[in-house]
Write a protein that holds these residues in place. Structure first.
Motif, mmCIF file in Angstrom:
data_model
loop_
_atom_site.group_PDB
_atom_site.id
_atom_site.type_symbol
_atom_site.label_atom_id
_atom_site.label_comp_id
_atom_site.label_asym_id
_atom_site.label_seq_id
_atom_site.Cartn_x
_atom_site.Cartn_y
_atom_site.Cartn_z
ATOM 1 N N GLN A 36 1.384 -2.443 3.225
ATOM 2 C CA GLN A 36 0.907 -1.099 3.529
ATOM 3 C C GLN A 36 2.007 -0.244 4.144
ATOM 4 O O GLN A 36 2.114 0.958 3.858
ATOM 5 C CB GLN A 36 -0.291 -1.170 4.493
ATOM 6 N N ILE A 39 4.199 0.832 1.296
ATOM 7 C CA ILE A 39 3.537 1.897 0.534
ATOM 8 C C ILE A 39 3.668 3.237 1.260
ATOM 9 O O ILE A 39 3.954 4.272 0.653
ATOM 10 C CB ILE A 39 2.058 1.551 0.291
ATOM 11 N N TYR A 42 7.160 4.600 0.830
ATOM 12 C CA TYR A 42 7.371 5.173 -0.508
ATOM 13 C C TYR A 42 6.640 6.506 -0.665
ATOM 14 O O TYR A 42 7.131 7.418 -1.324
ATOM 15 C CB TYR A 42 6.921 4.188 -1.585
ATOM 16 N N GLN A 43 5.466 6.618 -0.061
ATOM 17 C CA GLN A 43 4.732 7.883 -0.123
ATOM 18 C C GLN A 43 5.495 8.988 0.607
ATOM 19 O O GLN A 43 5.541 10.136 0.144
ATOM 20 C CB GLN A 43 3.334 7.709 0.470
ATOM 21 N N THR A 178 5.307 1.986 -5.863
ATOM 22 C CA THR A 178 4.033 2.162 -5.168
ATOM 23 C C THR A 178 2.902 1.470 -5.916
ATOM 24 O O THR A 178 2.068 0.778 -5.306
ATOM 25 C CB THR A 178 3.720 3.660 -5.015
ATOM 26 N N THR A 179 2.859 1.651 -7.242
ATOM 27 C CA THR A 179 1.822 1.003 -8.050
ATOM 28 C C THR A 179 1.910 -0.516 -7.938
ATOM 29 O O THR A 179 0.893 -1.208 -7.801
ATOM 30 C CB THR A 179 1.945 1.423 -9.520
ATOM 31 N N LEU A 181 3.144 -2.288 -5.498
ATOM 32 C CA LEU A 181 2.704 -2.711 -4.159
ATOM 33 C C LEU A 181 1.186 -2.636 -4.031
ATOM 34 O O LEU A 181 0.560 -3.499 -3.394
ATOM 35 C CB LEU A 181 3.368 -1.833 -3.102
ATOM 36 N N GLU A 182 0.577 -1.618 -4.614
ATOM 37 C CA GLU A 182 -0.876 -1.498 -4.552
ATOM 38 C C GLU A 182 -1.548 -2.637 -5.302
ATOM 39 O O GLU A 182 -2.564 -3.190 -4.842
ATOM 40 C CB GLU A 182 -1.305 -0.142 -5.122
ATOM 41 N N THR A 185 -1.134 -5.760 -3.223
ATOM 42 C CA THR A 185 -2.076 -5.726 -2.096
ATOM 43 C C THR A 185 -3.469 -6.152 -2.537
ATOM 44 O O THR A 185 -4.142 -6.947 -1.862
ATOM 45 C CB THR A 185 -2.121 -4.314 -1.496
#
Length: 203
Positions: A36, A39, A42-43, A178-179, A181-182, A185
């Motif tokens: 998290q 993420i 990166y955001q 990001t994708t 990592l999501e 997760t």
């Protein structure tokens, strides 16, 4: 225990064991927290790059317009000089000058912006035009010869295009990261839920 957070964006591991070595709740929670945090980073990076790209997209049309204007003035100056020389060679007396004679004299009429909604009228003699004034920012305006102005504006435009392309590539890289990592997760979370269910069922 060692928590593994290395992720391959081209082919992310499908087995949560590649991220978490044991179903220990502390390790699972640590892994999810780290994901998290990554993420969120990166955001944050995406927002900064997107702002930079938006600024470049906003400036590019104005930069193209400035370059086109300088090129137009150079073209009219050269055309006026050629037409003037031809007229002298032919011994023209200048009678019956119509719309086309304005080109021969090098005079053009135009409007220019003083502010966003305020414009002024001007007549420019391109035969006598040797330089233009360019805004460099911070309320600084500098006079440049036409050749140097065109060269500088073209260089700045090319660099801005390259910067925009690099920013768009960075954004795509950040989206992939990001994708990934999501997805990682979600896999770890679902795996953790399954492990807890198995443990509960086994009593």
């Amino acid at each position: 225990m060692t928590t593994t957070t290395s992720i391959s964006t081209s082919n992310p591991p499908s087995n949560p064991r590649d991220y978490v070595k044991s179903p220990d709740p502390a390790e699972v929670e640590s892994t999810l927290t780290r994901f998290q945090e990554m993420i969120s980073k990166y955001q944050f990076m995406s927002q900064n790059v997107e702002r930079r790209a938006a600024g470049l997209r906003e400036k590019l049309p104005e930069m193209r317009k400035s370059l086109d204007t300088v090129r137009f003035l150079r073209m009219r100056k050269g055309k006026a000089s050629r037409d003037s020389g031809a007229e002298q060679d032919e011994g023209g007396d200048g009678d019956g000058l119509e719309e086309g004679s304005a080109d021969a004299n090098g005079m053009i009429e135009t409007t220019y912006a003083l502010q966003d909604t305020l414009y002024a009228h001007a007549t420019v003699n391109t035969q006598e035009l040797d330089s233009v004034y360019l805004w460099l920012g911070a309320n600084v305006m500098v006079a440049y010869p036409l050749d140097e102005a065109e060269s500088m504006l073209k260089e700045k435009l090319d660099k801005a295009k390259e910067s925009l392309k690099a920013a768009e590539e960075d954004l795509e890289f950040i989206r992939v990261q990001t994708t990934t990592l999501e997805v990682a997760t979600a896999r770890v979370h679902n795996w953790d839920v399954g492990e807890k269910r198995k443990k509960k069922e086994s009593g």
